[in-house]
Design a protein around this motif. Structure first.
Motif, mmCIF file in Angstrom:
data_model
loop_
_atom_site.group_PDB
_atom_site.id
_atom_site.type_symbol
_atom_site.label_atom_id
_atom_site.label_comp_id
_atom_site.label_asym_id
_atom_site.label_seq_id
_atom_site.Cartn_x
_atom_site.Cartn_y
_atom_site.Cartn_z
ATOM 1 N N ARG A 55 0.862 -1.176 0.000
ATOM 2 C CA ARG A 55 0.000 0.000 0.000
ATOM 3 C C ARG A 55 0.896 1.224 0.000
ATOM 4 N NH1 ARG A 55 -4.594 1.843 4.315
ATOM 5 N NH2 ARG A 55 -5.137 3.728 3.197
ATOM 6 N N ARG A 56 0.536 2.205 -0.780
ATOM 7 C CA ARG A 56 1.358 3.413 -0.918
ATOM 8 C C ARG A 56 0.733 4.558 -0.117
ATOM 9 N NH1 ARG A 56 3.717 4.936 -6.337
ATOM 10 N NH2 ARG A 56 5.542 5.914 -5.488
ATOM 11 N N PHE A 57 1.569 5.222 0.667
ATOM 12 C CA PHE A 57 1.177 6.415 1.403
ATOM 13 C C PHE A 57 1.967 7.582 0.849
ATOM 14 C CE2 PHE A 57 0.044 3.013 4.222
ATOM 15 C CZ PHE A 57 -1.159 3.442 4.767
ATOM 16 N N VAL A 58 1.304 8.718 0.671
ATOM 17 C CA VAL A 58 1.941 9.908 0.124
ATOM 18 C C VAL A 58 1.792 11.040 1.130
ATOM 19 C CG1 VAL A 58 1.932 11.586 -1.770
ATOM 20 C CG2 VAL A 58 1.451 9.177 -2.236
ATOM 21 N N CYS A 59 2.899 11.722 1.402
ATOM 22 C CA CYS A 59 2.889 12.838 2.337
ATOM 23 C C CYS A 59 2.064 13.983 1.752
ATOM 24 C CB CYS A 59 4.313 13.307 2.624
ATOM 25 S SG CYS A 59 4.405 14.730 3.733
ATOM 26 N N ALA A 60 1.123 14.490 2.548
ATOM 27 C CA ALA A 60 0.250 15.571 2.092
ATOM 28 C C ALA A 60 0.986 16.904 2.000
ATOM 29 C CB ALA A 60 -0.945 15.700 3.032
ATOM 30 N N ARG A 61 2.169 16.990 2.588
ATOM 31 C CA ARG A 61 2.900 18.245 2.590
ATOM 32 C C ARG A 61 3.967 18.285 1.494
ATOM 33 N NH1 ARG A 61 2.880 22.311 6.005
ATOM 34 N NH2 ARG A 61 4.692 23.671 6.135
ATOM 35 N N CYS A 62 4.837 17.275 1.429
ATOM 36 C CA CYS A 62 5.956 17.337 0.486
ATOM 37 C C CYS A 62 5.844 16.363 -0.680
ATOM 38 C CB CYS A 62 7.274 17.099 1.229
ATOM 39 S SG CYS A 62 7.532 15.387 1.744
ATOM 40 N N GLY A 63 4.919 15.396 -0.605
ATOM 41 C CA GLY A 63 4.735 14.447 -1.696
ATOM 42 C C GLY A 63 5.608 13.208 -1.615
ATOM 43 N N THR A 78 1.316 -3.131 5.162
ATOM 44 C CA THR A 78 0.250 -3.088 6.152
ATOM 45 C C THR A 78 -0.777 -2.036 5.742
ATOM 46 O OG1 THR A 78 1.307 -1.389 7.493
ATOM 47 C CG2 THR A 78 1.894 -3.674 7.974
ATOM 48 N N ASP A 79 -1.862 -1.968 6.501
ATOM 49 C CA ASP A 79 -2.874 -0.949 6.239
ATOM 50 C C ASP A 79 -2.525 0.379 6.878
ATOM 51 O OD1 ASP A 79 -4.484 -2.568 4.692
ATOM 52 O OD2 ASP A 79 -5.629 -3.297 6.404
ATOM 53 N N ALA A 80 -1.453 0.399 7.655
ATOM 54 C CA ALA A 80 -1.051 1.613 8.364
ATOM 55 C C ALA A 80 0.202 2.197 7.723
ATOM 56 C CB ALA A 80 -0.774 1.283 9.821
ATOM 57 N N PRO A 81 0.373 3.510 7.855
ATOM 58 C CA PRO A 81 1.596 4.133 7.334
ATOM 59 C C PRO A 81 2.806 3.694 8.151
ATOM 60 C CG PRO A 81 0.344 5.713 8.608
ATOM 61 C CD PRO A 81 -0.502 4.477 8.499
ATOM 62 N N PRO A 82 4.022 3.987 7.696
ATOM 63 C CA PRO A 82 5.211 3.657 8.488
ATOM 64 C C PRO A 82 5.096 4.254 9.891
ATOM 65 C CG PRO A 82 5.837 4.403 6.301
ATOM 66 C CD PRO A 82 4.361 4.633 6.427
ATOM 67 N N LEU A 83 5.711 3.610 10.868
ATOM 68 C CA LEU A 83 5.600 4.048 12.255
ATOM 69 C C LEU A 83 6.078 5.471 12.481
ATOM 70 C CD1 LEU A 83 6.737 0.833 14.148
ATOM 71 C CD2 LEU A 83 4.425 1.729 13.878
ATOM 72 N N THR A 84 6.971 5.967 11.668
ATOM 73 C CA THR A 84 7.517 7.312 11.851
ATOM 74 C C THR A 84 6.648 8.393 11.212
ATOM 75 O OG1 THR A 84 8.902 7.002 9.898
ATOM 76 C CG2 THR A 84 9.899 6.504 12.038
ATOM 77 N N TRP A 85 5.594 8.007 10.519
ATOM 78 C CA TRP A 85 4.700 8.969 9.884
ATOM 79 C C TRP A 85 3.581 9.349 10.852
ATOM 80 C CZ3 TRP A 85 3.567 9.315 4.113
ATOM 81 C CH2 TRP A 85 4.726 9.117 3.372
ATOM 82 N N THR A 86 2.970 10.510 10.620
ATOM 83 C CA THR A 86 1.821 10.939 11.409
ATOM 84 C C THR A 86 0.651 11.169 10.453
ATOM 85 O OG1 THR A 86 2.456 13.269 11.226
ATOM 86 C CG2 THR A 86 3.233 12.071 13.163
ATOM 87 N N TYR A 87 -0.518 11.386 11.035
ATOM 88 C CA TYR A 87 -1.664 11.742 10.206
ATOM 89 C C TYR A 87 -2.578 12.669 10.984
ATOM 90 C CZ TYR A 87 -4.968 8.665 12.610
ATOM 91 O OH TYR A 87 -5.782 8.076 13.540
ATOM 92 N N PHE A 117 1.564 12.450 6.877
ATOM 93 C CA PHE A 117 2.758 13.281 6.793
ATOM 94 C C PHE A 117 3.986 12.428 7.072
ATOM 95 C CE2 PHE A 117 -0.787 15.954 8.039
ATOM 96 C CZ PHE A 117 -0.721 16.945 7.070
ATOM 97 N N CYS A 118 5.009 12.571 6.228
ATOM 98 C CA CYS A 118 6.234 11.782 6.350
ATOM 99 C C CYS A 118 7.002 12.174 7.613
ATOM 100 C CB CYS A 118 7.120 11.967 5.121
ATOM 101 S SG CYS A 118 7.842 13.609 4.974
ATOM 102 N N GLU A 119 8.014 11.405 7.928
ATOM 103 C CA GLU A 119 8.819 11.652 9.128
ATOM 104 C C GLU A 119 9.449 13.043 9.114
ATOM 105 O OE1 GLU A 119 12.627 9.775 11.529
ATOM 106 O OE2 GLU A 119 11.947 8.822 9.678
#
Length: 72
Positions: free
Chosen positions: A17-25, A32-41, A51-53
């Motif tokens: 599954r692909r997650f894209v940072c809403a701020r920087c792309g 998994t269904d969740a973003p990487p542990l270091t990401w926030t939302y 949002f990426c780390e």
């Protein structure tokens, strides 16, 4: 018994599954269904934004400033 493709027969093969940072792309692909542990939302206008780390760290004070005091 194995399937011809070599995968499992129960359909439980993990898909990325692909997650894209809403701020920087920046993007991350995870199994998994969740973003990487270091990401926030956050949920803004009813939509979940990830949002990426790097962006999370750069904007930590702003993120914490929006939390209710019982959260910290």
């Amino acid at each position: 018994m194995t399937s011809p493709s070599g995968g499992s027969d129960d359909g439980s093969a993990a898909q990325q599954r692909r997650f894209v940072c809403a701020r920087c792309g920046a993007s991350a692909e995870v199994l998994t269904d969740a973003p990487p542990l270091t990401w926030t939302y956050s949920v803004e206008d009813g939509a979940r934004r990830h949002f990426c780390e790097t962006c999370s760290r750069d904007n930590l004070r702003s993120i914490e400033g929006r939390l209710d005091s019982d959260r910290w």
